[in-house]
Every structure is written in structure tokens, then in C-alpha cells.
Design a protein around this motif. Structure first.
Motif, PDB file in Angstrom:
ATOM      1  N   LYS A  19      26.261  33.075  29.925  1.00  0.00           N
ATOM      2  CA  LYS A  19      27.045  33.150  28.686  1.00  0.00           C
ATOM      3  C   LYS A  19      27.850  34.449  28.588  1.00  0.00           C
ATOM      4  N   LEU A  20      27.551  35.403  29.459  1.00  0.00           N
ATOM      5  CA  LEU A  20      28.272  36.684  29.419  1.00  0.00           C
ATOM      6  C   LEU A  20      29.436  36.733  30.408  1.00  0.00           C
ATOM      7  N   VAL A  21      29.632  35.666  31.171  1.00  0.00           N
ATOM      8  CA  VAL A  21      30.760  35.668  32.111  1.00  0.00           C
ATOM      9  C   VAL A  21      32.059  35.714  31.312  1.00  0.00           C
ATOM     10  N   PRO A  22      32.902  36.702  31.579  1.00  0.00           N
ATOM     11  CA  PRO A  22      34.118  36.853  30.765  1.00  0.00           C
ATOM     12  C   PRO A  22      35.151  35.782  31.090  1.00  0.00           C
ATOM     13  N   GLU A  23      35.983  35.490  30.120  1.00  0.00           N
ATOM     14  CA  GLU A  23      37.031  34.493  30.338  1.00  0.00           C
ATOM     15  C   GLU A  23      38.323  35.159  30.781  1.00  0.00           C
ATOM     16  N   ASP A  24      39.034  34.472  31.653  1.00  0.00           N
ATOM     17  CA  ASP A  24      40.346  34.962  32.068  1.00  0.00           C
ATOM     18  C   ASP A  24      41.355  34.782  30.945  1.00  0.00           C
ATOM     19  N   LEU A  25      42.442  35.501  31.085  1.00  0.00           N
ATOM     20  CA  LEU A  25      43.481  35.504  30.065  1.00  0.00           C
ATOM     21  C   LEU A  25      44.801  35.255  30.800  1.00  0.00           C
ATOM     22  N   LEU A  42      51.530  37.596  30.603  1.00  0.00           N
ATOM     23  CA  LEU A  42      50.500  38.620  30.762  1.00  0.00           C
ATOM     24  C   LEU A  42      49.150  37.955  30.981  1.00  0.00           C
ATOM     25  N   GLY A  43      48.281  38.645  31.676  1.00  0.00           N
ATOM     26  CA  GLY A  43      46.966  38.067  31.910  1.00  0.00           C
ATOM     27  C   GLY A  43      45.943  39.098  32.329  1.00  0.00           C
ATOM     28  N   ALA A  44      44.720  38.617  32.437  1.00  0.00           N
ATOM     29  CA  ALA A  44      43.613  39.423  32.953  1.00  0.00           C
ATOM     30  C   ALA A  44      42.733  38.457  33.718  1.00  0.00           C
ATOM     31  N   ARG A  45      42.423  38.804  34.937  1.00  0.00           N
ATOM     32  CA  ARG A  45      41.733  37.880  35.810  1.00  0.00           C
ATOM     33  C   ARG A  45      40.484  38.544  36.349  1.00  0.00           C
ATOM     34  N   TRP A  46      39.342  37.924  36.132  1.00  0.00           N
ATOM     35  CA  TRP A  46      38.079  38.496  36.594  1.00  0.00           C
ATOM     36  C   TRP A  46      37.686  37.884  37.925  1.00  0.00           C
ATOM     37  N   ARG A  47      37.232  38.720  38.841  1.00  0.00           N
ATOM     38  CA  ARG A  47      36.729  38.245  40.121  1.00  0.00           C
ATOM     39  C   ARG A  47      35.441  38.991  40.457  1.00  0.00           C
ATOM     40  N   PRO A  48      34.525  38.321  41.146  1.00  0.00           N
ATOM     41  CA  PRO A  48      33.301  39.028  41.561  1.00  0.00           C
ATOM     42  C   PRO A  48      33.583  40.049  42.656  1.00  0.00           C
ATOM     43  N   VAL A  49      32.750  41.063  42.763  1.00  0.00           N
ATOM     44  CA  VAL A  49      32.826  41.925  43.944  1.00  0.00           C
ATOM     45  C   VAL A  49      32.411  41.091  45.146  1.00  0.00           C
ATOM     46  N   ALA A  50      32.904  41.461  46.323  1.00  0.00           N
ATOM     47  CA  ALA A  50      32.655  40.641  47.504  1.00  0.00           C
ATOM     48  C   ALA A  50      31.201  40.730  47.964  1.00  0.00           C
TER      49      ALA A  50
END
Lengths: 433, 433
Positions: free
Chosen positions: B101-107, B117-125
Motif C-alpha cells: 500500500k506504500l508503493v508510490p504512484e507515478d505522475l 510533466l511527470g514523476a516516475r518511480w523505479r526500483p533500484v536494480a
């Protein structure tokens, strides 16, 4: 001459590793000097700050003059050209609007076992913003550091800005006013960081310190970390431009130079699938350099740290981008979204031919404080999240504690933590005694 | 005897400041030793790791034996009691559900000027997880560190756990299996941190290192920061319990001891509005201490670092809580939500009389890795966010660049950054040349 690499060269793997391994930052050994300043400010407060300001900023002040008054800010504002105030206002409004969309949502729910769980975000109580003085006194940095704090809901923002010889850029004060920052001190260096972290008679301590600075400021931030929170330690600026031959070489050259002109340690890299285009860009860079006010700085940066990488096709760029993990990534190609989707590591991504990096430095809205030195692999640009913290919430009633409590008791006992087990068991009336 | 403070005492302000200023952590001076180990591993790789493992963990291994095999994990799993595996599975499932439930949403949006405009979350490798060996080898810590990484989408998780004299807690390996962590190395200390940060012949480097450890591990994490990301540096555990006289003193005593038993440097504080209740809790603590397996540790912690603060009414507790900024806050009162709403600084908040802190250590769902030493003023517990990073996205077309570009040109020129201005102007055909 910038480095020139070709993915089809047998030596490419080694050349690329050498590029990644380049040390551009010359970290001065200032830790001991900074430690002494921090301890002195901690001990003597204002008096120490005043002494260091006299020594490093050639400025004699007393405690009453540490703060910049509202009247001084008024006067600075009056001295600024209207069109620049207008641009600052526009930039501030756009930065505000974008950052407002990044404010995280709270969480509060009851799960299927009846346990109530949540996550609650709150702003830090007080933030300190370091603004460099002298040459690097950029009003845009005031906006980029202060607005996320404001949007996060930080009640108190204290700004420090050194004024060497008494001089200050009036636009810096105007930017502070536009952000609603009204607590400003004319101090800088490690002594200003110490004042913000430990507090003095005049400066109340803060909880978090952000903002760029020289080697002394960076070392001071590292040393006070733990007493207060800090943002990242910013390194020299970087840009990676991926461009095909359909671009105007002069546009791409200007983009490469917009990072190079920051600092001789800055790094600009071009990746292209066309060797001829690469040469045209290199030539355009040389032509533009002659005309730029900061051409000498940009030339040194480009010739020392710049690089051009020629690939077979642009699909080969994605893994190279991820390895470089650039602060700024420009994708001046036909389908920038397709390439962006294959990229994981970049502080900010500028999509398409009409999005020069500089638009993000001022008015696009996202932050221009971004991870450098490959840290985009694991960190993000400055945002409202840097000025907020999360408390988790847990609430059981007798029933839900009974549903999940047995597992806690088992695991606590397996870990040899008897009081942990007891604190659950005693509430369920299943304690041994 | 724990400290006893009363808000109505004239000396309360000084007493409270003394409590806040207490140094509980004895930071060993290990920086030079750690620096040497890091450099050695960087230079000699596996060979150095093997040497230090022989010296510090009394264990002769070769490179082939650095990794713990799937067969060894199978064997450990077979050695674990079924009810404990069941409890670990339940805990893992609950931790997974909460962190999801804490995974952030992209914009991604286009604003009124046409700028996208946007914001994109990605995991560290790749993430490295340090798990302490010996006494502090807690399977719950494996779950709390590995599951957020998994939920964030981290593809590669490498776990290191020292096995002094060859011994390892089979539950630690079982917990790793339950989290899907199948890359495990039997190494620890600064040498393990170095292997994760720089890589060796056997251990590929990671992008982020998390997990608790001793002074060597903490110093090593600080030193490799920048090469990789790190989580917080955890200090001794803390609990602050706010309880009225309606509580069973033994329940509250058990809660205070559940932190005290971790470590002699741990700190347990009770705030209550009833002096008589305070004394009853103190008495219950003494009674329970005699029965607890780790009673000696808990007694030393309670008597050295523990504190009881008596307030006039519980409304007075809120500012004290914010100053203490506890890792764990228990609100054992009638209306815990009302008090929680007035609190800003706490790592986790346990609401009501049936929510002992220990439930959060194991099975509630939120993370048990939480900010210590007053850092809840500015930082948060471990979460998926620690394993993700955000790229901002900006896309202009010719029209939208024309709408906002003039402001960028003005501000760039005001900051003396000619190439920045040029990179916008040249696209709008308004460059001077």
C-alpha cells in the motif's frame, strides 16, 4: 577534445568503464577545519559565527545584524527589474503546482483481521536552507529548495546566505520573499551550517538542512548529519544527451554547453547513432564556445570531461544510460517515450527535441536539485518528501490482538526476547505466570 | 533506578533537557580500521574477504563456499519447527500486504500551458541486505529488510550474514527463503559491506545496502555511502509509553521492558498523569525483571537509561513527545487518536491499550526498522521508498516551450548562464546571433 567512444570499437568496454570511473570532484581535505568550526559555534554561539564571518566573508557584523531585515528585502525587491520578478513569480507558481502533486497521501485502514494500520505524513518542524553567495548565488536555487519545504507544510524556514564583503544578489532576496521565506541570515560556510544545526542565541536550530555549497559546506553537512537531517551532497552537474541525426547540431551543442558552463568539473556526454552527426555537434560546440560569456569554463569542462559515444543504433543506448545514471537525460529522438521506458536511472528525463535541459532549471516545475555522480541509481531529486516524515500507525483491539498475537509470541520466543512475548501474552491472559 | 521527572518541578526544564541530551551510544573509533578493510576488499576482492572472515569469524572458507547453497537453505528449513515457519509466513504475508500500500504512484499529466510533466518511480536494480550474526540474528529483521525491497520490485537481493564459527540460526535462512532471497553469503563485518559496495569475483556489486550491524558495519556503511545508497544508521532501540492510571501496571511494565531487553543502551520512558500509577509501574517492572530470561540486560537499560515523567494532565504530553521524537510511541489512553493528532514526531505509533509495541516488531505489517535518537524529527521507517527512486519527466513541444521559454531565458541571463539561455532561445529562433 572530449573523449570519443564507439560501441563497435574492441576497446569500448574498457573505454566506457574508464569514463564511468572518472573522478571529477576534487574533494578538499577540510574535515578537520570544519570540525573545529562546528565545535566552536556549538560552544560560543553567535560570537563564533561573527568571528568566522569576519574572517571568511571579510565582514564585521554584530549579533543584531546577523539577520537580514524585512526592510532590506523590500529594498532589494525595489532594485529588481520587473520582468525578472515576473519570471521568478511564474517559476515559483509552476514549481509550487508540480510539487503539490507529489505530496504523499496518508493511509488508514482496517484489514481483514480487524487490525487498524496506517501511515501518516507530517512536515518537519523547521528547515534550514543554505544558499551559496558570490558567483553561485542563484535565485532559482532559492525557489527550488524553499518551495518544496513550503508545499510540504514546513512552518519555519530559515535561510542562510553568505554576503562576502557585504554584497548580495538582490534577486536572491526577492526569490526568498516570493517563497515566503522571511527568516534570512547573512552568514555562510561551515559556521552557518553549525548555527542551523545546533542553534545560537540568534538562530534557533532546525531539523533538516538542504542546499548546495562548497567543500566546507558539504563537509559540515556530513558532520552534522544525525543531529539534523540533510539532503544529498551535490557533485558537479552532468548532462547526457541522446540525439539522432535529425537534430540541429547547434541545438544539441547548446544543451551540452548548458551543463559545461556551470563548472569546469561538470560533464556533458552525447550519445548518437550517427558518427557524422557527432562530428557536426563537436564542431557546433567549438563555434558556440567562442561566443559564450562563460566560454572558458565551458571549454575546459567539455575538453576535459566531455564525451561523445557513437552507437550502432539508439536501442543500444539504454544500458549505457543506466550505467551512467545521469543527473539530466535528454532524449532528442523521434520516440522519446519508447527509449525512456527502457531507462531506469536518471534524475530527470527531458523528452523530445523541444525540451532543452535549461527549461527544467527554471520554469518547468520539477526540481533542479537532482542526484549526481551516478547516485540516480538509488536516489531522487529534491521534493516535498525530503521535508516530510512518515509515522506508521498500528491499533489492535482485544479481538484482533488475539488473531495475530500468537505468531508474535512464537517469534519473540524464538528470538529469545521474553518481554516482547510477555507484553502480548499478558494482554491475552496467556502469560505463563 | 530510572530517572523520575515531574513537569511541576521547578527543575523540570533542565531535567528534561538532560534526558534529551543523554548519549547512550558508545561509538567505537573504528573508522581507520574499517577504511583499511574496505580498501583491501576493493583491491583484492574475494581473497581479502576470505582473510577477514578467517580472522573475525574464525572460519576458513574458500571462494566456492562464500555463498550459502539452496541445499543448505533446504536443510535449515527442514530443521525449523512447523509452527515457527507458519508464524514467519503469516508475518511475511502481513508485511507484504502493508508495504504494497506504500508503493508510490507515478505522475504524468499535461498542464494548462501544454507542458507535459511527470514523476516516475523505479526500483533500484540490486539491493544488499546485511543481517547480523550471532546473538542478534533475528529472522524478523530479514523479513523487515527484504520484503520492502521485493515489493518495490528490486530484481536482485543479495543477503550477507556472518556465521561466526560456522554457526547460523536456521530461522534466518528460512526467513530468507520465505522472502524469495536466494543469493546469500556467509560473510559479515566491514568486509561484507565492502563486497556488496565494490563487488568481488564472487559477489556482484549492489546499488543500495540496508540492515543493522555493529560499529564496524555502521562505519563501513557510512564510508561506502556515495558509491551505493544506504538506509539509516540505527541506534539503540527506544520506547515512549504514554499511559493513564486506567491501565494494568504490569502490561505497561512489560512494554517498557520489551525495549529494555534489546540492549543495555536501549531506553524506555513512561509518561503518565498519575504519580501513583508511575510507582505501580516501577514496582511491576522490578517484579517482572526477576522472571525474564534477559532480565539482566533489561535491568541495566531501565536503571541507567529509563525514565518516568509525571505530567499534570496528558495534554501536556504532546510537546514532550515531539521533543523526544521516539522510535516507538505507545498511547495507552482512552482516546489515543486525539493525542496522536497532536504528535508530529514518532517512528511508529501504537494506539490504545491492546497494542503492545512487540506486535509491530513481528506481525502487524509496518516496518520495525524505525528512526532512533530523535531522528523521527526528520526521517521515517524503512519502506518501499528506500528501494525506489524517482525520475522527473518534462516534455515541451514548440508551442509550450514558447509559452514558458521566455522566463527561462530571462532568469538564465540574470544568472549569467549564457548557454542555458541560448539552448532555449535557439529553439524559438530568438537567439541573438
Amino acid at each position: 577534445m572530449p573523449f570519443r567512444l564507439d560501441v563497435n570499437d574492441p576497446s569500448f568496454p574498457q573505454d566506457f568503464q574508464a569514463l564511468l570511473g572518472m573522478k571529477r570532484e576534487t574533494t578538499a581535505e577540510v574535515n578537520d577545519a570544519v570540525h573545529a568550526i562546528l565545535q566552536d559555534v556549538r560552544l560560543r554561539g553567535d560570537a563564533a559565527v561573527i568571528d568566522y564571518t569576519a574572517r571568511f566573508d571579510r565582514m564585521t557584523i554584530d549579533a543584531e545584524r546577523l539577520a537580514i531585515t524585512a526592510e532590506e528585502v523590500d529594498a532589494a525587491l525595489a532594485a529588481c527589474p520587473h520582468h525578472l520578478l515576473d519570471s521568478l513569480e511564474t517559476a515559483a507558481e509552476r514549481i509550487r503546482a508540480y510539487h503539490a502533486k507529489l505530496v504523499p497521501e496518508d493511509l488508514d485502514y482496517v484489514d481483514e483481521t480487524g487490525v487498524r494500520l496506517g501511515a501518516r505524513w507530517r512536515p518537519v518542524a523547521a528547515a534550514g536552507i543554505y544558499v551559496p553567495g558570490g558567483l553561485a548565488a542563484y535565485p532559482s536555487s532559492v525557489l527550488m529548495n524553499a518551495i518544496p519545504a513550503r508545499v510540504a507544510g514546513v512552518k519555519r524556514i530559515a535561510m542562510v546566505v553568505p554576503t562576502p564583503g557585504g554584497e548580495i544578489n538582490p534577486l536572491v532576496l526577492a526569490a526568498a520573499r516570493i517563497c515566503g521565506v522571511d527568516e534570512i541570515y547573512r552568514i555562510g560556510g561551515a559556521q552557518a551550517v553549525a548555527a542551523l544545526a545546533y542553534g545560537t542565541e540568534t538562530v534557533a536550530p532546525v531539523d533538516k538542512i538542504v542546499g548546495p555549497g562548497n567543500a566546507y559546506v558539504a563537509a559540515a553537512k556530513r558532520q552534522v548529519f544525525g543531529t539534523v537531517g540533510i539532503d544529498m551532497i551535490a557533485g558537479p552537474s552532468e548532462i547526457l544527451v541522446v540525439a539522432d541525426a535529425a537534430n540541429d547540431p547547434r541545438w544539441i551543442a547548446a544543451d551540452l554547453l548548458s551543463q559545461a558552463e556551470h563548472d569546469t568539473a561538470a560533464q556533458s556526454i552525447l550519445i548518437t547513432d550517427d558518427a557524422g552527426f557527432a562530428s557536426r555537434v563537436a564542431q557546433a560546440v567549438d563555434e558556440l564556445l567562442a561566443k559564450l560569456p562563460r566560454g572558458n569554463i565551458a571549454a575546459e569542462s567539455w575538453n576535459t570531461n566531455g564525451a561523445i559515444i557513437v552507437t550502432g543504433d539508439l536501442a543500444q543506448a539504454a544500458p549505457l544510460i543506466d550505467s551512467i545514471a545521469p543527473e539530466h537525460l535528454e532524449l532528442a529522438v523521434d520516440d522519446p517515450d519508447a527509449l525512456a521506458a527502457r531507462v531506469n536511472n536518471a534524475g530527470a528525463i527531458f523528452l523530445g527535441r523541444y525540451t532543452p535541459e535549461a527549461i527544467g532549471d527554471y520554469v518547468a516545475g520539477p526540481n533542479h536539485v537532482l542526484p549526481t555522480a551516478r547516485s540516480a541509481r538509488y536516489s531522487s531529486g529534491l521534493s516535498v518528501l525530503d521535508f516530510m516524515k512518515r509515522s506508521s500507525l498500528i491499533a489492535c483491539d482485544e479481538n484482533s490482538l488475539r488473531v495475530i498475537g500468537g505468531h508474535a509470541i512464537s517469534l519473540a520466543e524464538a528470538e529469545g526476547l521474553g518481554a516482547h512475548a510477555l507484553s502480548v501474552a499478558i494482554r491475552l491472559d496467556v502469560a505463563d505466570d
